[in-house]
Design a protein around this motif. Structure first.
Motif, PDB file in Angstrom:
ATOM      1  N   CYS A 257       0.834  -1.204   0.000  1.00 31.36           N
ATOM      2  CA  CYS A 257       0.000   0.000   0.000  1.00 31.36           C
ATOM      3  C   CYS A 257       0.869   1.254   0.000  1.00 31.36           C
ATOM      4  CB  CYS A 257      -0.918   0.022   1.222  1.00 31.36           C
ATOM      5  SG  CYS A 257      -2.200  -1.238   1.215  1.00 31.36           S
ATOM      6  N   ALA A 258       0.275   2.345  -0.442  1.00 36.51           N
ATOM      7  CA  ALA A 258       1.020   3.594  -0.567  1.00 36.51           C
ATOM      8  C   ALA A 258       1.536   4.101   0.770  1.00 36.51           C
ATOM      9  CB  ALA A 258       0.142   4.656  -1.226  1.00 36.51           C
TER      10      ALA A 258
ATOM     11  N   PRO B   8       1.065  -3.422   5.206  1.00 31.94           N
ATOM     12  CA  PRO B   8       1.386  -4.691   4.557  1.00 31.94           C
ATOM     13  C   PRO B   8       0.164  -5.535   4.193  1.00 31.94           C
ATOM     14  CG  PRO B   8       1.608  -4.960   6.904  1.00 31.94           C
ATOM     15  CD  PRO B   8       1.194  -3.523   6.680  1.00 31.94           C
ATOM     16  N   ILE B   9      -1.030  -4.961   4.301  1.00 31.81           N
ATOM     17  CA  ILE B   9      -2.273  -5.680   4.007  1.00 31.81           C
ATOM     18  C   ILE B   9      -3.128  -4.814   3.102  1.00 31.81           C
ATOM     19  CG2 ILE B   9      -4.338  -6.746   4.999  1.00 31.81           C
ATOM     20  CD1 ILE B   9      -2.800  -6.735   7.710  1.00 31.81           C
TER      21      ILE B   9
ATOM     22  N   SER C 181     -12.914  12.688   4.639  1.00 28.17           N
ATOM     23  CA  SER C 181     -11.815  13.166   5.483  1.00 28.17           C
ATOM     24  C   SER C 181     -10.510  12.428   5.207  1.00 28.17           C
ATOM     25  CB  SER C 181     -12.187  13.012   6.963  1.00 28.17           C
ATOM     26  OG  SER C 181     -12.397  11.649   7.289  1.00 28.17           O
ATOM     27  N   GLY C 182     -10.224  12.172   3.945  1.00 26.05           N
ATOM     28  CA  GLY C 182      -8.974  11.541   3.554  1.00 26.05           C
ATOM     29  C   GLY C 182      -9.075  11.034   2.128  1.00 26.05           C
ATOM     30  N   ARG C 183      -7.932  10.599   1.584  1.00 28.26           N
ATOM     31  CA  ARG C 183      -7.939  10.087   0.219  1.00 28.26           C
ATOM     32  C   ARG C 183      -7.025   8.860   0.090  1.00 28.26           C
ATOM     33  NH1 ARG C 183      -3.048  11.813  -1.139  1.00 28.26           N
ATOM     34  NH2 ARG C 183      -2.348  13.945  -0.739  1.00 28.26           N
ATOM     35  N   GLY C 184      -6.915   8.081   1.173  1.00 31.29           N
ATOM     36  CA  GLY C 184      -5.988   6.963   1.151  1.00 31.29           C
ATOM     37  C   GLY C 184      -6.607   5.587   1.076  1.00 31.29           C
ATOM     38  N   ILE C 185      -7.942   5.471   1.174  1.00 30.36           N
ATOM     39  CA  ILE C 185      -8.567   4.146   1.166  1.00 30.36           C
ATOM     40  C   ILE C 185      -8.464   3.514  -0.220  1.00 30.36           C
ATOM     41  CG2 ILE C 185     -10.698   2.832   1.479  1.00 30.36           C
ATOM     42  CD1 ILE C 185     -11.568   4.922   3.515  1.00 30.36           C
ATOM     43  N   HIS C 186      -8.918   4.239  -1.238  1.00 32.57           N
ATOM     44  CA  HIS C 186      -8.834   3.732  -2.608  1.00 32.57           C
ATOM     45  C   HIS C 186      -7.402   3.892  -3.116  1.00 32.57           C
ATOM     46  CE1 HIS C 186     -13.185   4.699  -2.369  1.00 32.57           C
ATOM     47  NE2 HIS C 186     -13.331   3.719  -3.243  1.00 32.57           N
TER      48      HIS C 186
ATOM     49  N   THR D 182     -11.606  -2.920  -7.437  1.00 36.52           N
ATOM     50  CA  THR D 182     -11.170  -1.788  -6.617  1.00 36.52           C
ATOM     51  C   THR D 182     -10.288  -2.309  -5.495  1.00 36.52           C
ATOM     52  OG1 THR D 182     -13.189  -1.938  -5.278  1.00 36.52           O
ATOM     53  CG2 THR D 182     -13.187  -0.369  -7.104  1.00 36.52           C
ATOM     54  N   TYR D 183      -9.228  -1.553  -5.191  1.00 32.43           N
ATOM     55  CA  TYR D 183      -8.214  -1.948  -4.213  1.00 32.43           C
ATOM     56  C   TYR D 183      -8.237  -0.956  -3.056  1.00 32.43           C
ATOM     57  CZ  TYR D 183      -6.625  -4.680  -8.206  1.00 32.43           C
ATOM     58  OH  TYR D 183      -6.572  -5.551  -9.267  1.00 32.43           O
ATOM     59  N   TRP D 184      -8.240  -1.484  -1.812  1.00 30.22           N
ATOM     60  CA  TRP D 184      -8.439  -0.646  -0.635  1.00 30.22           C
ATOM     61  C   TRP D 184      -7.320  -0.815   0.379  1.00 30.22           C
ATOM     62  CZ3 TRP D 184     -13.412  -3.717  -1.004  1.00 30.22           C
ATOM     63  CH2 TRP D 184     -14.312  -3.109  -1.886  1.00 30.22           C
ATOM     64  N   SER D 185      -6.789   0.303   0.806  1.00 33.88           N
ATOM     65  CA  SER D 185      -5.770   0.304   1.856  1.00 33.88           C
ATOM     66  C   SER D 185      -6.443   0.380   3.226  1.00 33.88           C
ATOM     67  CB  SER D 185      -4.847   1.514   1.678  1.00 33.88           C
ATOM     68  OG  SER D 185      -4.043   1.707   2.823  1.00 33.88           O
ATOM     69  N   PRO D 186      -5.859  -0.269   4.239  1.00 33.46           N
ATOM     70  CA  PRO D 186      -6.381  -0.110   5.603  1.00 33.46           C
ATOM     71  C   PRO D 186      -6.012   1.225   6.237  1.00 33.46           C
ATOM     72  CG  PRO D 186      -4.470  -1.530   5.634  1.00 33.46           C
ATOM     73  CD  PRO D 186      -4.781  -1.265   4.177  1.00 33.46           C
ATOM     74  N   GLU D 187      -5.152   1.990   5.570  1.00 32.56           N
ATOM     75  CA  GLU D 187      -4.709   3.281   6.117  1.00 32.56           C
ATOM     76  C   GLU D 187      -4.167   3.121   7.542  1.00 32.56           C
ATOM     77  OE1 GLU D 187      -7.320   6.773   4.038  1.00 32.56           O
ATOM     78  OE2 GLU D 187      -8.196   5.823   5.800  1.00 32.56           O
ATOM     79  N   LEU D 188      -3.337   2.144   7.743  1.00 35.76           N
ATOM     80  CA  LEU D 188      -2.797   1.933   9.081  1.00 35.76           C
ATOM     81  C   LEU D 188      -1.867   3.052   9.507  1.00 35.76           C
ATOM     82  CD1 LEU D 188      -2.064  -1.899   8.945  1.00 35.76           C
ATOM     83  CD2 LEU D 188      -4.113  -0.727   9.779  1.00 35.76           C
TER      84      LEU D 188
END
Length: 368
Positions: free
Chosen positions: A65-66, A70-71, A329-334, A350-356
């Motif tokens: 992820c960006a 790691p997930i 309130s963010g732009r990191g999920i997609h 579609t690919y999704w980050s957990p934004e950890l």
């Protein structure tokens, strides 16, 4: 539909397994996938490193992820059905490439032993992508595809630039040759007509399954490429529909010009059944730097899915299971959305980050 407020919150003390299993349970239940079977596969993919606490910053900045998480979860939508996927990079005991190789090998062995994943082809090329001398970068990423019917199917993504001793070009060509796709290099070279500096080989993918439909994938990162130009080059594949991917990219990024903020990614897919010609070409559009928020991305993806006749409601339901905050309130999920035409029918993922670690992740993979 589960509301956004019911999504589990995550803190630095939460373990990777706790986050992943809770989220996967929600996703799989909403998608009608066997939850117990899916969670069993995910727990194996997270063993033993999933017991670690997430922390406030990545100890190993993952390629998944960006923001270094790691997930990654994703969902593939087609008129035939829905598939939920999980992608992980096994975290090493120490933050060095040799330890990353050790962790990746151990995960592969576990999937082979516990789920019957077929690693014969991986064994044919493992010395190329997991070199003993001076390894660099990530070692391997593992993915599981989960559907309402059938068991989990696994795949791996390997690093063509695994060390400086062999170039990514040489390593990819050698791997294709070993796997019986010697003539496929002609298609790869033609596809990267601008040169491998602008059309850079970045991943080598293998299905951990047997049979003539088992896939070998070559991934490219395209610098200074317009959607229309890339769409035209994708006509090299057997299933490409001219104009489809260019329009898809424009709708998601809101631009007709070169995608510069974050480069486009694509792959060519080869199978024994298809021979040396790519059976498909897939475009991956980076999303996190091309909109102000995930709400904007959601609306763009929804619009594209409606036009394609794909299940918008399913996408929005699963997105709500992922999100732990308001989409505005963010732009990191997609992270990405991908599309290809398969047997004349569109397929969108579609690919999704957990934004950890970051809900506003910076650009990655800039040229140079």
């Amino acid at each position: 539909m589960t509301s956004l407020r019911s999504a589990p919150q995550v803190s630095a003390s939460t373990t990777f397994s706790d986050y992943a299993v809770t989220t996967a349970t929600r996703l799989l239940g909403s998608a009608g996938v066997d939850v117990d079977q899916g969670i069993r596969a995910l727990r194996r993919m997270l063993s033993p490193w999933g017991a670690r606490r997430i922390g406030t910053r990545p100890g190993w900045h993952s390629d998944v992820c960006a923001d270094g998480s790691p997930i990654e979860f994703s969902a593939a939508f087609s008129r035939e059905g829905l598939q939920v996927r999980a992608l992980v990079e096994a975290l090493p005991d120490r933050s060095d490439p040799s330890s990353a190789q050790k962790a990746a090998r151990a995960l592969t062995r576990g999937l082979t032993r516990d789920f019957g994943a077929a690693d014969d082809r991986l064994a044919e090329v493992s010395d190329l992508f997991l070199p003993d001398e001076d390894p660099t970068g990530f070692a391997m990423m593992h993915a599981a595809a989960l559907t309402p019917t059938g068991g989990p199917e696994f795949k791996v993504y390997l690093n063509p630039n695994a060390n400086a001793g062999t170039s990514g070009i040489e390593r990819t060509r050698a791997a294709l040759d070993r796997l019986g796709f010697t003539k496929a290099w002609t298609a790869v070279r033609e596809y990267a007509a601008r040169g491998f500096d602008l059309d850079r080989i970045v991943y080598f993918g293998l299905d951990l399954t047997d049979g003539p439909e088992s896939r070998v994938k070559v991934y490219f990162r395209h610098y200074d490429a317009s959607p229309a130009e890339l769409d035209a080059r994708m006509e090299i594949s057997l299933q490409h529909e001219a104009g489809f991917l260019g329009a898809f990219c424009r709708q998601l990024t809101g631009s007709d010009s070169e995608v510069r903020a974050q480069p486009l990614v694509s792959n060519l897919t080869f199978t024994a059944a298809g021979g040396d010609q790519p059976v498909s070409a897939t475009l991956y559009v980076p999303l996190w730097l091309h909109s102000a928020s995930d709400r904007t991305v959601r609306d763009r993806v929804s619009s594209v899915m409606r036009e394609l006749g794909l299940p918008v409601g399913s996408y929005r339901t699963l997105l709500n299971q992922m999100a732990r905050r308001p989409l505005s309130s963010g732009r990191g999920i997609h992270t990405y959305a991908s599309a290809r035409v398969q047997h004349g029918r569109p397929r969108l993922t579609t690919y999704w980050s957990p934004e950890l670690y970051d809900r506003y992740p910076p650009a990655r993979y800039q040229r140079g």
